[in-house]
Design a protein around this motif. Structure first.
Motif, mmCIF file in Angstrom:
data_model
loop_
_atom_site.group_PDB
_atom_site.id
_atom_site.type_symbol
_atom_site.label_atom_id
_atom_site.label_comp_id
_atom_site.label_asym_id
_atom_site.label_seq_id
_atom_site.Cartn_x
_atom_site.Cartn_y
_atom_site.Cartn_z
ATOM 1 N N GLU A 37 -12.862 30.940 -14.572
ATOM 2 C CA GLU A 37 -13.990 31.584 -13.882
ATOM 3 C C GLU A 37 -14.042 33.044 -14.277
ATOM 4 O OE1 GLU A 37 -14.798 29.871 -9.525
ATOM 5 O OE2 GLU A 37 -12.700 30.420 -9.824
ATOM 6 N N THR A 82 -15.113 36.765 -16.104
ATOM 7 C CA THR A 82 -15.153 37.363 -17.440
ATOM 8 C C THR A 82 -13.841 38.076 -17.724
ATOM 9 O OG1 THR A 82 -17.545 37.710 -17.285
ATOM 10 C CG2 THR A 82 -16.357 39.009 -18.926
ATOM 11 N N VAL A 104 -15.744 34.507 -21.606
ATOM 12 C CA VAL A 104 -16.326 34.074 -20.332
ATOM 13 C C VAL A 104 -15.902 32.648 -19.987
ATOM 14 C CG1 VAL A 104 -18.306 35.600 -20.620
ATOM 15 C CG2 VAL A 104 -18.424 33.263 -21.485
ATOM 16 N N TYR A 124 -26.324 41.348 -10.782
ATOM 17 C CA TYR A 124 -26.286 41.252 -12.244
ATOM 18 C C TYR A 124 -25.095 40.440 -12.754
ATOM 19 C CZ TYR A 124 -29.645 45.011 -11.685
ATOM 20 O OH TYR A 124 -30.736 45.755 -11.299
ATOM 21 N N ARG A 176 -22.783 36.911 -13.078
ATOM 22 C CA ARG A 176 -23.032 35.476 -13.130
ATOM 23 C C ARG A 176 -22.552 34.839 -11.823
ATOM 24 N NH1 ARG A 176 -20.080 36.202 -17.502
ATOM 25 N NH2 ARG A 176 -18.511 34.716 -16.733
ATOM 26 N N ASP A 177 -23.003 33.623 -11.573
ATOM 27 C CA ASP A 177 -22.657 32.946 -10.319
ATOM 28 C C ASP A 177 -21.143 32.761 -10.173
ATOM 29 O OD1 ASP A 177 -25.282 32.843 -9.594
ATOM 30 O OD2 ASP A 177 -25.597 30.758 -10.224
ATOM 31 N N ASP A 178 -20.488 32.395 -11.289
ATOM 32 C CA ASP A 178 -19.033 32.185 -11.184
ATOM 33 C C ASP A 178 -18.312 33.504 -10.909
ATOM 34 O OD1 ASP A 178 -19.904 32.675 -13.972
ATOM 35 O OD2 ASP A 178 -17.750 32.678 -14.409
ATOM 36 N N GLU A 179 -18.845 34.607 -11.432
ATOM 37 C CA GLU A 179 -18.249 35.917 -11.156
ATOM 38 C C GLU A 179 -18.460 36.308 -9.693
ATOM 39 O OE1 GLU A 179 -18.345 38.808 -14.917
ATOM 40 O OE2 GLU A 179 -20.347 38.073 -14.406
ATOM 41 N N LYS A 180 -19.668 36.026 -9.192
ATOM 42 C CA LYS A 180 -19.974 36.351 -7.796
ATOM 43 C C LYS A 180 -19.028 35.628 -6.848
ATOM 44 C CE LYS A 180 -24.937 37.122 -8.563
ATOM 45 N NZ LYS A 180 -26.298 36.605 -8.308
#
Length: 550
Positions: free
Chosen positions: A460, A462, A493, A535, A537-541
């Motif tokens: 998950e 970056t 990523v 800004y 990505r969903d997996d980062e959020k």
């Protein structure tokens, strides 16, 4: 209409001036004779003056003085191409100023299978076309109907209109074969004499509007004017509207030769007077401050001048709410400026200054005071912008967007803002470590320490070089380098498999095969990432929220 009329008229009966063509009653009757007889309609108006100007220059509404040149408008649409950028632009202006209009759906002769029936009547022609052509025409007509519906206009092909006060008439025409010209003239005449009877009465007072200010060799600056009321004569006092009205005297009135267009005419007929409605070139002194779009008045009586000055005096060219951190806009005419102000308002773009004429040093000084870096721009419509102006603007920290299409200016400006903001976000994100979760790949240990080098799967987030990794709450070390297929890369990523070198890590001591490693983010770093949350990505959020709570 010009092509049809040339062979039928006595020289001079069809006069054309400044992109304007006066179609007299006799011509309308001749071209629409059979149709008028069928409709049992007689032409009562003296004729129609068609003003042919680029874009929306003729649709000028000066709110303070109520000066509006256009009584009716013809929205020209290529029936095969549908609505274009300029069509939307013109339609918005027509709607804003509530100008009655009809649609001329042109180029019907280019519909596949269409056959020229050698008539000026659309109804006569369509009755002789094949069923396939009729069906194709209807499809194209209803495409236009759907476009107009988006602007809340109810429209229909003219012969199917049930109420001309509530529906917009669409008239199919061809400028090549002349089919449909009869119906177009008949409908315009009918609408004019039914709904504009009071407006077309001449008051005797000379009133007009400037369409263009032109430099003519041997004459100096001249005015191309539409006189829409009254009579204008040589030696009349001419009062030109503006913030500082100009008073001068008419030295000459010039008309092109019969059947010649004023824009390309080189030999003019000098006349002593002209009567509305007509287009005329006016020669006078002190025209340096004259602006296209401004109203004009004329009188023989010097005592009337003060009153006429007040009539045409403009406090400001357009109404807008001034914002110190807004953009600067410049345009060629009042109508253009009004249109630009309205479109910017719709786009919620604030304005600091709105003015007419070329970009000058005052604009640069004004722009330098703008604090918002995304508003330090000049939006220039239909005015000359050369490299020297662009470079000088750069010296003041300003950027210029210019075009002869209003929407293009706004679209390019908005795209630039989006791109600049995207770049700014990228710079901020590049400076921050990102949330990441890794799994150490079994059998992919390449070096055990100093630094440890091993393969990982990005589960998950970056992975960036420089990020600190932890295992079960304890610091493992800082990522020195990331490689993929032997090449050093900046980041990896979710879903990617890479090799990393980690300072302080010792395989078998603080990191093992199949270990799950996550990034170590400080409170300040998490707060900054939360500011840029949209800004990510969903997996980062998802991972960031998890790390924030841990």
């Amino acid at each position: 209409m010009r092509g049809t009329s040339v062979t039928k008229l006595e020289p001079g009966e069809l006069t054309q001036h400044i992109g304007a063509s006066f179609i007299p009653k006799k011509v309308i009757e001749d071209l629409s004779k059979d149709l008028l007889q069928k409709m049992k309609v007689s032409i009562e108006i003296p004729g129609l003056l068609f003003i042919d100007t680029p874009g929306h220059a003729a649709f000028i509404s000066m709110r303070e003085k109520g000066c509006n040149v256009a009584d009716l408008a013809i929205l020209v649409v290529d029936i095969n191409e549908g609505f274009q950028e300029q069509t939307h632009e013109s339609l918005k202006i027509i709607k804003e100023y509530r100008i009655p209009f009809v649609v001329a759906a042109t180029k019907i002769d280019r519909i596949a299978g269409w056959k020229d029936q050698k008539t000026t009547s659309f109804l006569e022609s369509i009755s002789r076309q094949s069923e396939e052509v009729v069906d194709e025409l209807d499809k194209k007509i209803y495409t236009i109907v759907s476009y107009l519906a988006e602007y809340n206009f109810d429209s229909e092909r003219f012969d199917r209109v049930t109420d001309f006060t509530k529906q917009i008439a669409i008239v199919p025409v061809s400028s090549i074969t002349k089919e449909g010209i009869a119906e177009l003239l008949a409908i315009l005449s009918g609408l004019s004499q039914r709904f504009l009877k009071e407006k077309i009465k001449c008051s005797g007072k000379a009133k007009g509007i400037i369409l263009e200010v032109k430099e003519v060799k041997g004459l100096g600056l001249t005015l191309d004017v539409i006189l829409y009321d009254g009579k204008l004569s040589r030696e009349d006092y001419l009062i030109i509207g503006g913030k500082e009205p100009v008073v001068t005297k008419v030295k000459a009135l010039l008309l092109p030769r019969p059947m010649q267009e004023i824009r390309v005419e080189k030999k003019f007929i000098n006349v002593n007077e002209v009567v509305a409605a007509i287009g005329v070139k006016v020669v006078a002194q002190n025209l340096e401050k004259a602006i296209a779009g401004m109203p004009i008045r004329a009188t023989k009586d010097e005592k009337e001048i003060p009153k006429l000055i007040e009539e045409v005096k403009i406090e400001k060219y357009v109404d807008f709410e001034k914002d110190p951190n807004g953009v600067i806009i410049k345009a060629d005419t009042v109508g253009s400026l009004e249109a630009l102000v309205k479109l910017l308002k719709e786009a919620e773009i604030p304005i600091r200054k709105a003015d007419i004429g070329n970009i000058n040093r005052e604009d640069f000084i004004e722009g330098e005071l703008i604090q918002d870096k995304y508003r330090k721009v000049i939006l220039a419509f239909n005015i000359k912008v050369d490299e020297q102006i662009i470079n000088e603007a750069k010296n003041f920290g300003l950027r210029i967007f210019s075009s002869n299409v209003i929407y293009r200016i706004i679209d390019e400006y908005k795209k630039w803002v989006e791109e600049e903001k995207r770049k700014e976000i990228e710079i901020k994100l590049q400076a921050l470590p990102r949330p990441v979760r890794l799994r150490v790949i079994p059998g992919a240990i390449f070096r055990s320490s100093k630094p440890a080098i091993f393969g990982v799967d990005v589960l998950e987030g970056t992975l960036k070089s420089g990020v600190i990794l932890r295992r079960e709450g304890k610091i493992v070390g800082r990522v020195r380098e990331i490689q993929s297929e032997g090449r050093t890369i900046d980041k990896a990523v979710k879903g990617e498999r890479v090799a990393i070198s980690v300072d302080e890590a010792v395989v078998g001591k603080n990191v093992f095969e199949n270990d799950i490693l996550v990034s170590e983010l400080g409170k300040v770093e998490i707060e900054k990432l939360m500011e840029l949350f949209e800004y990510l990505r969903d997996d980062e959020k998802k991972l960031l929220l998890e790390l924030k709570e841990s």
